[in-house]
Design an enzyme around this catalytic site. Structure first.
Site, PDB file in Angstrom:
ATOM      1  N   LYS A  17       0.853  -1.197   0.000  1.00  0.00           N
ATOM      2  CA  LYS A  17       0.000   0.000   0.000  1.00  0.00           C
ATOM      3  C   LYS A  17       0.888   1.245   0.000  1.00  0.00           C
ATOM      4  CE  LYS A  17      -3.946   1.972   2.554  1.00  0.00           C
ATOM      5  NZ  LYS A  17      -4.828   1.858   3.737  1.00  0.00           N
ATOM      6  N   SER A  71      -9.808   1.881   2.553  1.00  0.00           N
ATOM      7  CA  SER A  71      -8.913   2.602   1.681  1.00  0.00           C
ATOM      8  C   SER A  71      -7.851   1.751   0.989  1.00  0.00           C
ATOM      9  CB  SER A  71      -8.206   3.693   2.483  1.00  0.00           C
ATOM     10  OG  SER A  71      -7.393   3.092   3.491  1.00  0.00           O
ATOM     11  N   SER A  84     -10.255  -0.381   6.764  1.00  0.00           N
ATOM     12  CA  SER A  84      -9.622  -0.314   5.439  1.00  0.00           C
ATOM     13  C   SER A  84      -8.898  -1.555   4.953  1.00  0.00           C
ATOM     14  CB  SER A  84      -8.639   0.852   5.392  1.00  0.00           C
ATOM     15  OG  SER A  84      -9.355   2.039   5.186  1.00  0.00           O
TER      16      SER A  84
HETATM   17  N1  GLN Z   1     -13.482   4.353   5.902  1.00  0.00           N
HETATM   18  C1  GLN Z   1     -12.909   4.803   7.128  1.00  0.00           C
HETATM   19  C2  GLN Z   1     -12.503   6.249   7.012  1.00  0.00           C
HETATM   20  O1  GLN Z   1     -12.748   6.799   6.014  1.00  0.00           O
HETATM   21  C3  GLN Z   1     -11.750   3.938   7.499  1.00  0.00           C
HETATM   22  C4  GLN Z   1     -10.534   4.201   6.708  1.00  0.00           C
HETATM   23  C5  GLN Z   1      -9.384   3.374   7.155  1.00  0.00           C
HETATM   24  O2  GLN Z   1      -9.552   2.352   7.820  1.00  0.00           O
HETATM   25  N2  GLN Z   1      -8.189   3.837   6.815  1.00  0.00           N
HETATM   26  O3  GLN Z   1     -11.949   6.822   7.895  1.00  0.00           O
END
Ligand code: GLN
Length: 507
Positions: free
Chosen positions: A78, A158, A182
């Site tokens: 990532k 994400s 995410s």
């Molecule tokens: N969807 C969540 C957010 O937007 C979690 C994102 C994540 O786990 N990095 O914060």
């Protein structure tokens, strides 16, 4: 050659050791698969030369009988993990051209264990999102489509680039990070396994910070065994991260005994949320039956604070983000937009460098931390967080793990929900509590919904008891026997792969 990219990580490890193929052949097959997957836009940066050089070194090691645990296994990283001298963007314009002079601890450990890097994967900007549509480099497409419907779907987020490339068999596994879901939500959306370990299990050193008390690095793979293998390579105490836990890393694969007889599995009644599709409830029931058949005992439990998890998360996470993102000022790294004064340079750089969702989070975070509102919002959210952790602690007095759905829906179309932040935030309703409590949780592909898209089930465990989580996940995986493949690779073997709308240029 293609067959090599369909192997599990464990099978590739065994094949290399038996000399069925070389690390160079394995890497070449994956480099070709990454190229073929370009229409998905899963990568911000591909590193094929590095992959081939690392594979050559792996072949030398294998020849000498000195194979390390992940020797020769091609992975995607990532683009939130700093990689020395290799562009690291967090999918943000503000990190333009940033080549870190250091390597994150997690990736350093992976290379030291012999893994091969295919490149850096696309994500929501600074990991803020659930769809991989907020990237400066354009959205990543899910390799799955609804049969009979050609609309491109999101891979979740994400860590959407990591999930998409593993699902499309362009990498044996990938790293992700999970702050509110995410790793697990994109795993559910793409039909793969995603594991968020205990907070402190994997070092955050060199991982671009979103919300430091919630950020958890972890693996995305196609099987539970592969997740156990990859997590072992990523985990371990790191003196450079003060929140890294000084605990030994077990052999997670050894936990996959298949024996869950007598185990108590909690079924939290508060996870039956309004508006959840009936088929997710049905799948959840099926999961309960599978575990029962394997000898476990389902127990209804209550996690009364669940309904406050999302609101608490959307105060704590932006608060920490607004503080962490203060460092992007145009002075030290990345983008700089010159102005007439230093202050104007800061303002112009940050205005040009951050996308809309990141700006929204910085505004919310600054607001909830401001003098007049700190107690009303931030302090209260922290109290709620403690109560959520207490809910789990109470539950784990009675049960060994908890079974829930991973997400309240399957993958949605790119663009859908994008103009409705609240609808987007609801994606995380089942994943956020385990982040707030810092406890391990995994998503396992469990079936297809009526529209032919994958759905995951989640196992949540006690802090530092990833072994039980893996053991139960292994049984769930076996019972679900999820073998469906995404249209992208099914199509690739017959027609050369005609889905995907082309490479996305930065906007
Ligand atoms: N969807 C969540 C957010 O937007 C979690 C994102 C994540 O786990 N990095 O914060």
């Amino acid at each position: 050659m293609t067959a090599l990219t369909r192997l599990t990580m464990a099978a590739a490890r065994d094949g290399l050791r038996r000399r069925n193929f070389t690390a160079t052949e394995l890497a070449a097959a994956h480099v070709a698969a990454v190229e073929a997957a370009r229409p998905l836009n899963a990568f911000v940066t591909e590193t094929p030369e590095l992959a081939m050089a690392q594979a050559a070194e792996s072949d030398r090691r294998l020849q000498r009988g000195e194979a390390r645990p992940l020797e020769g296994l091609p992975l995607a990283i990532k683009d939130l993990f700093c990689t020395k001298d290799i562009l690291t963007t967090a999918s943000s314009h503000i990190l333009d051209g940033f080549k870190p002079p250091y390597e994150s601890t997690v990736t350093a450990q992976l290379w030291a264990a012999g893994a091969v890097m295919l490149g850096k994967t696309n994500m929501d900007e600074f990991a803020m999102g659930s769809s991989t549509t907020t990237s400066y480099y354009g959205p990543t497409e899910n390799p799955w489509r609804r049969p009979g419907d050609n609309r491109p779907l999101v891979p979740g987020g994400s860590s959407g680039g990591s999930a998409a490339i593993v699902a499309a068999c362009g990498a044996l596994g990938a790293t992700g990070t999970d702050t509110g879901g995410s790793i697990r939500q994109p795993a559910s959306f793409t039909g793969i396994v995603g594991m968020k370990p205990t907070y402190g299990r994997c070092s955050r050193w060199g991982v671009v910070a979103f919300a430091s008390s919630l950020d958890h690095p972890g693996p995305l793979t196609r099987t539970v065994r592969d997740a156990a293998m990859l997590l072992r390579g990523m985990a371990g105490h790191d003196p450079k991260d003060s929140t890294s836990a000084p605990v030994a890393v077990p052999d997670f694969e050894a936990a996959l005994t298949g024996d869950i007889r007598g185990l108590k599995v909690g079924i939290p009644k508060e996870y039956r949320v309004d508006g959840m599709p009936g088929e997710i409830e049905t799948l959840w029931q099926r999961g309960i039956e599978w575990l029962k058949t394997a000898g476990a005992h389902p127990v209804e439990i209550s996690l009364p604070m669940t309904k406050y998890a999302l609101p608490a998360y959307y105060i704590v996470a932006p608060a920490e983000a607004s503080s962490n993102l203060a460092r992007y000022d145009g002075v030290r790294f990345g983008l700089r937009v010159d102005g007439k004064s230093l202050e104007e340079m800061y303002e112009l750089t940050r205005a040009a460098g951050f996308g809309a969702e990141v700006r929204r989070r910085v505004l919310i975070g600054t607001y909830v931390l401001s003098a007049g509102y700190y107690d009303a919002y931030y302090v209260k959210a922290q109290r709620v967080r403690t109560l959520i952790a207490r809910d789990f602690a109470e539950a784990f007095k009675m049960v060994d793990c908890i079974l829930t759905p991973t997400a309240p829906s399957s993958a949605f179309a790119i663009g859908e929900k994008s103009d409705d932040p609240i609808a987007m935030y609801l994606n995380d309703v089942f994943t956020v509590p385990a982040d707030l409590a810092g406890i391990p949780a995994i998503s396992v592909p469990a079936g297809l919904d009526e529209s032919g898209l994958p759905l995951g089930l989640q196992i949540i465990g006690r802090a530092f008891d990833e072994e039980t989580v893996f053991r139960v996940a292994g049984v769930l995986e076996e019972a679900a026997s999820f073998t469906a493949t995404p249209q992208f690779i099914a199509g690739a073997s017959s027609s050369g792969g005609d889905i995907g709308s082309g490479h996305h240029e930065p906007h």
